[in-house]
Scaffold this active site. Structure first.
Site, PDB file in Angstrom:
ATOM      1  CG  PHE A  68      18.278  39.202  17.169  1.00 55.62           C
ATOM      2  CD1 PHE A  68      17.388  38.654  18.080  1.00 55.62           C
ATOM      3  CD2 PHE A  68      19.632  38.952  17.325  1.00 55.62           C
ATOM      4  CE1 PHE A  68      17.840  37.872  19.135  1.00 55.62           C
ATOM      5  CE2 PHE A  68      20.101  38.159  18.373  1.00 55.62           C
ATOM      6  CZ  PHE A  68      19.202  37.615  19.287  1.00 55.62           C
ATOM      7  CB  ALA A  69      17.567  45.673  14.726  1.00 58.51           C
ATOM      8  N   GLY A  71      22.573  44.672  10.929  1.00 60.04           N
ATOM      9  CA  GLY A  71      22.789  45.201   9.569  1.00 60.04           C
ATOM     10  C   GLY A  71      21.640  46.116   9.183  1.00 60.04           C
ATOM     11  CE  LYS A  72      22.193  47.529   2.866  1.00 59.27           C
ATOM     12  NZ  LYS A  72      22.045  47.265   1.435  1.00 59.27           N
ATOM     13  CE1 TYR A  73      17.271  41.801   6.924  1.00 61.14           C
ATOM     14  CE2 TYR A  73      15.406  41.131   8.264  1.00 61.14           C
ATOM     15  CZ  TYR A  73      16.175  40.987   7.122  1.00 61.14           C
ATOM     16  OH  TYR A  73      15.843  40.036   6.190  1.00 61.14           O
ATOM     17  CG  ASP A 158      11.156  37.389  12.529  1.00 58.72           C
ATOM     18  OD1 ASP A 158      11.880  36.773  13.322  1.00 58.72           O
ATOM     19  OD2 ASP A 158      10.933  36.991  11.354  1.00 58.72           O
ATOM     20  N   PRO A 181       1.650  31.808   8.742  1.00 57.88           N
ATOM     21  CG  PRO A 181       2.026  33.997   8.012  1.00 57.88           C
ATOM     22  CD  PRO A 181       2.503  32.973   9.007  1.00 57.88           C
ATOM     23  CE1 TYR A 183       4.752  26.337   3.350  1.00 52.78           C
ATOM     24  CE2 TYR A 183       5.385  27.894   5.071  1.00 52.78           C
ATOM     25  CZ  TYR A 183       5.603  27.313   3.843  1.00 52.78           C
ATOM     26  OH  TYR A 183       6.667  27.717   3.086  1.00 52.78           O
ATOM     27  CD  GLU A 250      10.110  29.121   9.945  1.00 48.59           C
ATOM     28  OE1 GLU A 250       9.631  30.225  10.193  1.00 48.59           O
ATOM     29  OE2 GLU A 250      10.166  28.644   8.782  1.00 48.59           O
TER      30      GLU A 250
HETATM   31  C1  UD2 Z   1      11.304  33.402   8.317  1.00 45.43           C
HETATM   32  C2  UD2 Z   1      10.822  33.525   9.744  1.00 45.43           C
HETATM   33  C3  UD2 Z   1      12.013  33.952  10.583  1.00 45.43           C
HETATM   34  C4  UD2 Z   1      13.136  32.921  10.501  1.00 45.43           C
HETATM   35  C5  UD2 Z   1      13.499  32.665   9.041  1.00 45.43           C
HETATM   36  C6  UD2 Z   1      14.352  31.409   8.858  1.00 45.43           C
HETATM   37  C7  UD2 Z   1       8.445  34.103   9.921  1.00 45.43           C
HETATM   38  C8  UD2 Z   1       7.407  35.070   9.483  1.00 45.43           C
HETATM   39  N1  UD2 Z   1       9.750  34.496   9.731  1.00 45.43           N
HETATM   40  O1  UD2 Z   1      11.483  34.767   7.948  1.00 45.43           O
HETATM   41  O2  UD2 Z   1      11.643  34.128  11.935  1.00 45.43           O
HETATM   42  O3  UD2 Z   1      12.727  31.727  11.152  1.00 45.43           O
HETATM   43  O4  UD2 Z   1      12.349  32.438   8.220  1.00 45.43           O
HETATM   44  O5  UD2 Z   1      15.656  31.654   9.143  1.00 45.43           O
HETATM   45  O6  UD2 Z   1       8.143  33.075  10.459  1.00 45.43           O
HETATM   46  N2  UD2 Z   1      17.744  39.526  10.898  1.00 45.43           N
HETATM   47  C9  UD2 Z   1      18.522  40.673  11.033  1.00 45.43           C
HETATM   48  N3  UD2 Z   1      19.381  40.995  10.019  1.00 45.43           N
HETATM   49  C10 UD2 Z   1      19.479  40.251   8.881  1.00 45.43           C
HETATM   50  C11 UD2 Z   1      18.681  39.104   8.750  1.00 45.43           C
HETATM   51  C12 UD2 Z   1      17.805  38.766   9.776  1.00 45.43           C
HETATM   52  O7  UD2 Z   1      18.452  41.376  12.051  1.00 45.43           O
HETATM   53  O8  UD2 Z   1      20.287  40.631   7.988  1.00 45.43           O
HETATM   54  C13 UD2 Z   1      16.823  39.156  12.025  1.00 45.43           C
HETATM   55  C14 UD2 Z   1      15.600  40.071  12.079  1.00 45.43           C
HETATM   56  O9  UD2 Z   1      15.152  40.194  13.415  1.00 45.43           O
HETATM   57  C15 UD2 Z   1      14.580  39.318  11.237  1.00 45.43           C
HETATM   58  C16 UD2 Z   1      14.910  37.877  11.644  1.00 45.43           C
HETATM   59  O10 UD2 Z   1      16.326  37.831  11.834  1.00 45.43           O
HETATM   60  O11 UD2 Z   1      13.256  39.748  11.533  1.00 45.43           O
HETATM   61  C17 UD2 Z   1      14.496  36.783  10.641  1.00 45.43           C
HETATM   62  O12 UD2 Z   1      15.057  37.038   9.374  1.00 45.43           O
HETATM   63  P1  UD2 Z   1      14.141  37.310   8.104  1.00 45.43           P
HETATM   64  O13 UD2 Z   1      12.985  38.160   8.516  1.00 45.43           O
HETATM   65  O14 UD2 Z   1      14.964  37.810   6.974  1.00 45.43           O
HETATM   66  O15 UD2 Z   1      13.628  35.855   7.783  1.00 45.43           O
HETATM   67  P2  UD2 Z   1      12.355  35.406   6.856  1.00 45.43           P
HETATM   68  O16 UD2 Z   1      11.681  36.618   6.321  1.00 45.43           O
HETATM   69  O17 UD2 Z   1      12.740  34.377   5.884  1.00 45.43           O
END
Ligand code: UD2
Length: 305
Positions: A68-69, A71-73, A158, A181, A183, A250
């Site tokens: 998933f990509a 918005g800004k991702y 991700d 990683p 925990y 998660e």
């Molecule tokens: C953790 C988890 C993530 C998810 C989240 C809880 C790991 C390393 N990462 O990462 O999988 O379970 O906690 O919700 O285990 N995304 C978008 N646009 C956005 C926001 C998210 O495309 O504006 C997608 C994108 O593919 C991203 C994924 O959702 O890689 C997870 O979001 P995150 O990376 O911001 O979440 P994070 O870092 O807290």
């Protein structure tokens, strides 16, 4: 030379691969390599890639990979795809399904033969929690509409990540989860499980195996379909009760996997975080979350684990 092919030839119609004899006495000693329910935990040194490849490559498997990509991702996609082409399921048929609201910003990346991309348009959102959680529903639907007819295995990854080392057929199994990683050195009372009984993601104190990251889920398409459908239903039930689990999907994933044990577990080699220093157990970092400015890339509040 542990993995070197010493000799490889055809004898009476059988393809023989000669390699160093495996031992039942010598192997990794500083990590646990099997769960109490006898699922392997995959670490460097626990498998011989030559043997693994010789088993799986002739099967001509189709591997779906969702990312998933939104918005800004979308900015993370180029590095994700370019590094995946170097390290992820090399020599396998890989079909990337890119879910995005910014089709015009999807980079054109040169893919190896047998690998292709489908873009699936999805709406944006002003809450990152919703984007992350909604993946369960969208993956479930994509499996029902398309992926279920096309693929043998599926990986759900991700996007804010890069591959740095081999990620191959050693990761294939019916239901595959990855140890988070952050925990793996801790006991379950320190895991960020959902502890409020009001949530469907609730895990009572005293219970737990490992804390699994939401960034990588994999397995047979039908098993991942069951998992995503379950998590989607639980997320919707929570939303109807105005509650959001501590770590959204998660948290529901962790509850599902506690009571539906994975058949293979990937060590933190397969899910690292760039801000963490490498340690002795992790001999190779294969896939890692990049450092990101949460306040800048997310549509709403910053929050990090
Ligand atoms: C953790 C988890 C993530 C998810 C989240 C809880 C790991 C390393 N990462 O990462 O999988 O379970 O906690 O919700 O285990 N995304 C978008 N646009 C956005 C926001 C998210 O495309 O504006 C997608 C994108 O593919 C991203 C994924 O959702 O890689 C997870 O979001 P995150 O990376 O911001 O979440 P994070 O870092 O807290």
């Amino acid at each position: 030379m542990q993995y070197a092919i010493l000799q490889c030839h055809c004898l009476h119609g059988l393809f023989r691969l000669l390699y160093k004899q495996p031992s039942v006495l010598k192997g990794r000693t500083n990590v646990v390599t099997v769960t109490p329910w006898l699922a392997p935990i995959v670490w460097e040194g626990t498998f011989n890639p030559l043997i693994v490849d010789s088993i799986y490559k002739p099967m001509h498997l189709s591997i779906a990979t969702t990312v998933f990509a939104v918005g800004k991702y979308v900015r993370f996609l180029r590095d994700f795809l370019e590094t995946a082409e170097k390290h992820f399921m090399v020599d396998f048929k890989v079909h990337y399904y890119i879910f995005t609201d910014r089709r015009e910003d999807v980079p054109a990346v040169v893919l190896a033969p047998g690998r292709n991309v489908t873009i699936i348009p999805v709406p944006g959102s002003n809450r990152w929690q919703e984007i992350s959680s909604r993946r369960m529903e969208m993956i479930q639907t994509a499996i029902e509409n398309q992926i279920g007819k096309e693929a043998d295995y599926i990986f759900c990854l991700d996007v804010d990540t890069k591959f740095h080392g081999r990620w191959g057929a050693e990761t294939l199994s019916r239901l595959v989860a990855t140890i988070h990683p952050g925990y793996y050195e801790q006991t379950h009372e320190h895991y960020p499980y959902e502890r409020r009984p009001a949530s469907r993601a609730y895990i009572p104190a005293g219970e737990g195996d490992y804390y699994y990251g939401g960034a990588t889920i994999a397995g047979y398409v039908r098993d991942v379909h069951k998992l995503t459908k379950y998590c989607r239903e639980q997320l919707e039930a929570d939303a109807a009760n105005s509650i959001e689990a501590a770590w959204q999907e998660e948290s529901h994933l962790n509850r599902y996997l506690l009571y539906n044990k994975p058949t293979k577990i990937l060590s933190p080699e397969y899910l690292w975080q760039d801000f963490k220093a490498k340690n002795n157990e992790v001999q190779i970092i294969r896939f890692s979350q990049v450092n990101k400015n949460y306040a800048e890339v997310r549509p709403n509040v910053k929050k990090r684990k």
